[in-house]
Enzyme design. Structure first.
Site, PDB file in Angstrom:
ATOM      1  N   LYS A  22      35.359  28.718  31.193  1.00  0.00           N
ATOM      2  CA  LYS A  22      34.607  29.218  32.354  1.00  0.00           C
ATOM      3  C   LYS A  22      34.111  30.644  32.129  1.00  0.00           C
ATOM      4  CE  LYS A  22      36.554  31.358  35.692  1.00  0.00           C
ATOM      5  NZ  LYS A  22      36.474  32.577  36.459  1.00  0.00           N
ATOM      6  N   ASN A  23      34.973  31.508  31.619  1.00  0.00           N
ATOM      7  CA  ASN A  23      34.573  32.915  31.521  1.00  0.00           C
ATOM      8  C   ASN A  23      33.608  33.170  30.357  1.00  0.00           C
ATOM      9  OD1 ASN A  23      35.904  33.507  33.835  1.00  0.00           O
ATOM     10  ND2 ASN A  23      37.697  34.433  32.848  1.00  0.00           N
ATOM     11  N   ARG A  93      31.890  37.682  41.177  1.00  0.00           N
ATOM     12  CA  ARG A  93      31.894  38.956  40.458  1.00  0.00           C
ATOM     13  C   ARG A  93      31.030  38.873  39.208  1.00  0.00           C
ATOM     14  NH1 ARG A  93      32.986  43.558  42.239  1.00  0.00           N
ATOM     15  NH2 ARG A  93      33.262  44.145  40.058  1.00  0.00           N
ATOM     16  N   CYS A 117      37.961  42.402  44.990  1.00  0.00           N
ATOM     17  CA  CYS A 117      38.353  41.006  45.015  1.00  0.00           C
ATOM     18  C   CYS A 117      39.791  40.973  45.469  1.00  0.00           C
ATOM     19  CB  CYS A 117      38.182  40.359  43.656  1.00  0.00           C
ATOM     20  SG  CYS A 117      39.429  40.879  42.507  1.00  0.00           S
ATOM     21  N   ARG A 122      37.227  46.232  41.668  1.00  0.00           N
ATOM     22  CA  ARG A 122      36.654  45.710  40.415  1.00  0.00           C
ATOM     23  C   ARG A 122      35.527  46.670  40.029  1.00  0.00           C
ATOM     24  NH1 ARG A 122      37.691  39.919  39.805  1.00  0.00           N
ATOM     25  NH2 ARG A 122      36.702  40.095  37.778  1.00  0.00           N
ATOM     26  N   PRO A 123      35.860  47.826  39.435  1.00  0.00           N
ATOM     27  CA  PRO A 123      34.815  48.812  39.134  1.00  0.00           C
ATOM     28  C   PRO A 123      33.823  48.302  38.094  1.00  0.00           C
ATOM     29  CG  PRO A 123      36.891  49.450  38.100  1.00  0.00           C
ATOM     30  CD  PRO A 123      37.177  48.228  38.922  1.00  0.00           C
ATOM     31  N   ASP A 125      31.866  50.856  36.506  1.00  0.00           N
ATOM     32  CA  ASP A 125      31.405  52.139  35.945  1.00  0.00           C
ATOM     33  C   ASP A 125      31.097  52.032  34.444  1.00  0.00           C
ATOM     34  OD1 ASP A 125      34.351  51.806  36.036  1.00  0.00           O
ATOM     35  OD2 ASP A 125      34.367  53.629  34.825  1.00  0.00           O
ATOM     36  N   ASP A 306      45.252  36.687  33.222  1.00  0.00           N
ATOM     37  CA  ASP A 306      44.941  35.509  34.045  1.00  0.00           C
ATOM     38  C   ASP A 306      46.057  34.456  33.983  1.00  0.00           C
ATOM     39  OD1 ASP A 306      42.631  36.732  34.820  1.00  0.00           O
ATOM     40  OD2 ASP A 306      41.332  35.633  33.454  1.00  0.00           O
ATOM     41  N   ARG A 398      36.940  27.057  41.883  1.00  0.00           N
ATOM     42  CA  ARG A 398      36.015  27.930  41.155  1.00  0.00           C
ATOM     43  C   ARG A 398      36.210  27.859  39.658  1.00  0.00           C
ATOM     44  NH1 ARG A 398      35.335  33.581  44.010  1.00  0.00           N
ATOM     45  NH2 ARG A 398      34.078  33.747  42.149  1.00  0.00           N
TER      46      ARG A 398
HETATM   47  C1  EPZ Z   1      37.306  39.269  33.248  1.00  0.00           C
HETATM   48  O1  EPZ Z   1      37.049  40.098  34.368  1.00  0.00           O
HETATM   49  C2  EPZ Z   1      37.680  37.922  33.793  1.00  0.00           C
HETATM   50  N1  EPZ Z   1      36.579  37.424  34.596  1.00  0.00           N
HETATM   51  C3  EPZ Z   1      38.947  38.016  34.630  1.00  0.00           C
HETATM   52  O2  EPZ Z   1      39.328  36.702  34.964  1.00  0.00           O
HETATM   53  C4  EPZ Z   1      40.060  38.648  33.795  1.00  0.00           C
HETATM   54  O3  EPZ Z   1      41.165  38.891  34.631  1.00  0.00           O
HETATM   55  C5  EPZ Z   1      39.597  39.959  33.182  1.00  0.00           C
HETATM   56  O4  EPZ Z   1      38.366  39.776  32.443  1.00  0.00           O
HETATM   57  C6  EPZ Z   1      40.619  40.552  32.214  1.00  0.00           C
HETATM   58  O5  EPZ Z   1      40.884  39.638  31.185  1.00  0.00           O
HETATM   59  C7  EPZ Z   1      35.502  36.915  34.042  1.00  0.00           C
HETATM   60  O6  EPZ Z   1      35.365  36.845  32.828  1.00  0.00           O
HETATM   61  C8  EPZ Z   1      34.457  36.384  34.948  1.00  0.00           C
HETATM   62  P1  EPZ Z   1      37.612  43.665  32.809  1.00  0.00           P
HETATM   63  P2  EPZ Z   1      36.350  41.499  34.156  1.00  0.00           P
HETATM   64  O7  EPZ Z   1      36.304  44.340  32.916  1.00  0.00           O
HETATM   65  O8  EPZ Z   1      35.416  41.409  33.012  1.00  0.00           O
HETATM   66  C9  EPZ Z   1      38.855  48.011  34.363  1.00  0.00           C
HETATM   67  C10 EPZ Z   1      39.685  34.824  36.279  1.00  0.00           C
HETATM   68  O9  EPZ Z   1      40.722  34.557  36.912  1.00  0.00           O
HETATM   69  N2  EPZ Z   1      37.400  48.277  34.407  1.00  0.00           N
HETATM   70  O10 EPZ Z   1      38.114  43.252  31.493  1.00  0.00           O
HETATM   71  O11 EPZ Z   1      35.793  41.921  35.469  1.00  0.00           O
HETATM   72  C11 EPZ Z   1      39.291  47.045  35.459  1.00  0.00           C
HETATM   73  O12 EPZ Z   1      39.563  47.735  36.663  1.00  0.00           O
HETATM   74  C12 EPZ Z   1      39.142  36.235  36.300  1.00  0.00           C
HETATM   75  O13 EPZ Z   1      39.058  33.991  35.610  1.00  0.00           O
HETATM   76  C13 EPZ Z   1      36.961  49.568  34.626  1.00  0.00           C
HETATM   77  O14 EPZ Z   1      37.757  50.482  34.801  1.00  0.00           O
HETATM   78  O15 EPZ Z   1      37.596  42.407  33.784  1.00  0.00           O
HETATM   79  C14 EPZ Z   1      40.523  46.431  34.854  1.00  0.00           C
HETATM   80  O16 EPZ Z   1      41.627  47.246  35.096  1.00  0.00           O
HETATM   81  C15 EPZ Z   1      39.807  37.074  37.342  1.00  0.00           C
HETATM   82  N3  EPZ Z   1      35.605  49.789  34.668  1.00  0.00           N
HETATM   83  C16 EPZ Z   1      40.237  46.418  33.363  1.00  0.00           C
HETATM   84  O17 EPZ Z   1      39.131  47.320  33.165  1.00  0.00           O
HETATM   85  C17 EPZ Z   1      34.695  48.803  34.470  1.00  0.00           C
HETATM   86  O18 EPZ Z   1      33.496  49.085  34.515  1.00  0.00           O
HETATM   87  C18 EPZ Z   1      39.820  45.075  32.782  1.00  0.00           C
HETATM   88  O19 EPZ Z   1      38.706  44.550  33.523  1.00  0.00           O
HETATM   89  C19 EPZ Z   1      35.159  47.504  34.236  1.00  0.00           C
HETATM   90  C20 EPZ Z   1      36.518  47.255  34.219  1.00  0.00           C
END
Ligand code: EPZ
Length: 422
Positions: A22-23, A93, A117, A122-123, A125, A306, A398
């Site tokens: 999915k991801n 998201r 969420c 979910r930043p 930045d 996850d 989902r």
């Molecule tokens: C992906 O989310 C997955 N979603 C999430 O799975 C998964 O939990 C996550 O990666 C971590 O493996 C999808 O792929 C659609 P990140 P993502 O950016 O990309 C921080 C599920 O259940 N961060 O890797 O949004 C953030 O706060 C979902 O399938 C920043 O600080 O996650 C977090 O602490 C839920 N700034 C860390 O990075 C940013 O701009 C990892 O987030 C982006 C993220």
């Protein structure tokens, strides 16, 4: 809204097929907007998030042809709009990948996005930092806007936090940039490599995916007719591995890449579960007895966040006390209240949960609070004594293709019912 009704405490036997990731799909489908040729994409999971994305891509003007339940053809050679403010985006998201694709190809994107969420902020930045470095003007406030006069310009970008989303989004946007983009401290999840392979199949020049540094040499355009099949879903596979371990039995989980499952397999073995690896399948053998284990979630190749709620569900019946630390998200333990309703002994302190194993869980009426929390409750229901009712299963829909059907095919007593009270 629908609910799951599970009569628990039944062992699982047989074989189950894992769907596409999915991801990976939520990124690859928008990335197809970069291509002037057609993309035939196979092994896409038939889940709500994917249907939302296909709907949005179609509304933007791409021709989206569903070839079968798990394959689709996308033709983005016609006029494509760059403003997406559809209601359906408020549920997703991952809509931020549409920004990367539209910015990269057309120099403009306005995509409405949900705020936080169910497990916290979910930043975005780092997505913003990347697009800005490539030369775009970016603003984010309910609507993610990015604009530039093409071409984007290749840049060196360091990600302060390892982010799956930012890694993929910058990679997508940089494919058509002028010059070379180097992204450092990137995420290495299997689906990062899958997205890079897909981009390269369309004619991009992306190297290093799966390592800490990704290099993208910009190309002028993507214009190829391609066929691409997605990798299997690591988290769906892990969920079935844990379900079999929890309920007990002997289950062959097919269509997996065992290498992607190493952190999960190793943890299950530490809990005294038998894990047998084959070339593209994994067998789990368990009598339902679970050893205690400590674990910390980390970016790949660490134990996936996850899988955290699903692993906690299993550890509720472990022999002894386990400690689980969440290393990725600020606030991913809200669901433990639901497990407590089923008799689990869990205390949470910040990012750490202490789980004292109990002899058995007891069925209860519980609420799914997000996708993986919902899957954790299903695992808990499968091993609990008596009847468990899981409400709010829209979250589970989902991300898990035909979850109840697949579980029934290996002997679970799980039914989907409508829930008029919800
Ligand atoms: C992906 O989310 C997955 N979603 C999430 O799975 C998964 O939990 C996550 O990666 C971590 O493996 C999808 O792929 C659609 P990140 P993502 O950016 O990309 C921080 C599920 O259940 N961060 O890797 O949004 C953030 O706060 C979902 O399938 C920043 O600080 O996650 C977090 O602490 C839920 N700034 C860390 O990075 C940013 O701009 C990892 O987030 C982006 C993220």
């Amino acid at each position: 809204m629908d609910k799951f009704v599970i009569n628990g405490n039944k062992s699982l036997y047989g074989e189950v097929d894992i769907s596409g990731a999915k991801n990976a799909a939520v990124a690859i489908l928008p990335a197809a907007l970069l291509n002037k040729g057609t993309c035939t994409i196979e092994n896409i999971p038939d889940v709500k998030d994917i249907n939302y994305i296909l709907d949005v891509i179609g509304r933007l003007g791409a021709k989206v042809e569903r070839l079968s339940r798990n394959s689709v053809r996308i033709d983005a050679s016609g006029d494509i709009a760059t403003v997406a403010d559809f209601e359906v985006l408020n549920h997703m998201r991952a809509s931020y990948y549409i920004v990367g694709a539209l910015l990269g190809r057309f120099g403009n994107a306005e995509v409405s996005m949900p705020g936080g969420c169910n497990f916290g902020e979910r930043p975005v930045d780092l997505h913003k930092k990347g697009f800005t470095a490539l030369g775009a003007d970016v603003s984010v406030s309910g609507i993610f806007k990015a604009k530039t006069t093409l071409p984007l310009k290749g840049a060196n970008i360091y990600l302060d936090t390892v982010s799956v989303g930012a890694t993929i989004n910058i990679m997508i946007a940089a494919v058509l940039a002028e010059g070379t983009t180097i992204i450092e401290n990137v995420a290495k999840e299997p689906h990062i490599v899958d997205v890079a392979n897909f981009l390269n199949a369309m004619g991009a020049n992306v190297k290093g995916a799966g390592t800490d540094v990704i290099r993208i040499k910009g190309v002028k355009e993507l214009n190829k007719n391609i066929n691409y099949a997605l990798i299997p879903d690591q988290i769906e596979a892990g969920t079935f591995m844990v379900a079999a371990a929890a309920a007990g039995g002997n289950v062959l989980i097919k269509n997996v890449i065992p290498k992607h499952m190493e952190a999960i397999s190793a943890k299950l073995e530490e809990m005294n579960i038998t894990v047998q690896e084959f070339s593209d399948s994994i067998r789990i053998i368990s009598d339902g007895t679970v050893g205690k284990a400590n674990l910390k979630t980390l970016p790949y190749p660490g134990f996936p966040t996850d899988m955290q709620p699903i692993a906690v569900a299993l550890l509720t019946v472990a022999k002894g006390t386990s400690i689980v630390t969440e290393g990725v998200w600020e606030n991913r333990f809200q669901y433990v209240d639901e497990l407590r309703r089923m008799g689990a002994h869990i205390t949470v302190n910040g990012r750490m949960a202490v789980i004292e194993g109990v002899d058995k869980l007891t069925g209860a009426v519980v609420n799914a609070t997000d996708l993986r929390a919902g899957a954790a409750l299903v695992v808990a229901g499968l091993m609990a004594e008596g009847k468990t009712v899981i409400r709010n299963i829209k979250y589970i829909d989902r991300g898990y293709e035909h979850f109840a059907e697949k579980l029934r095919s290996i002997g679970a007593d799980i039914q989907r019912d409508s829930d008029p009270s919800n």
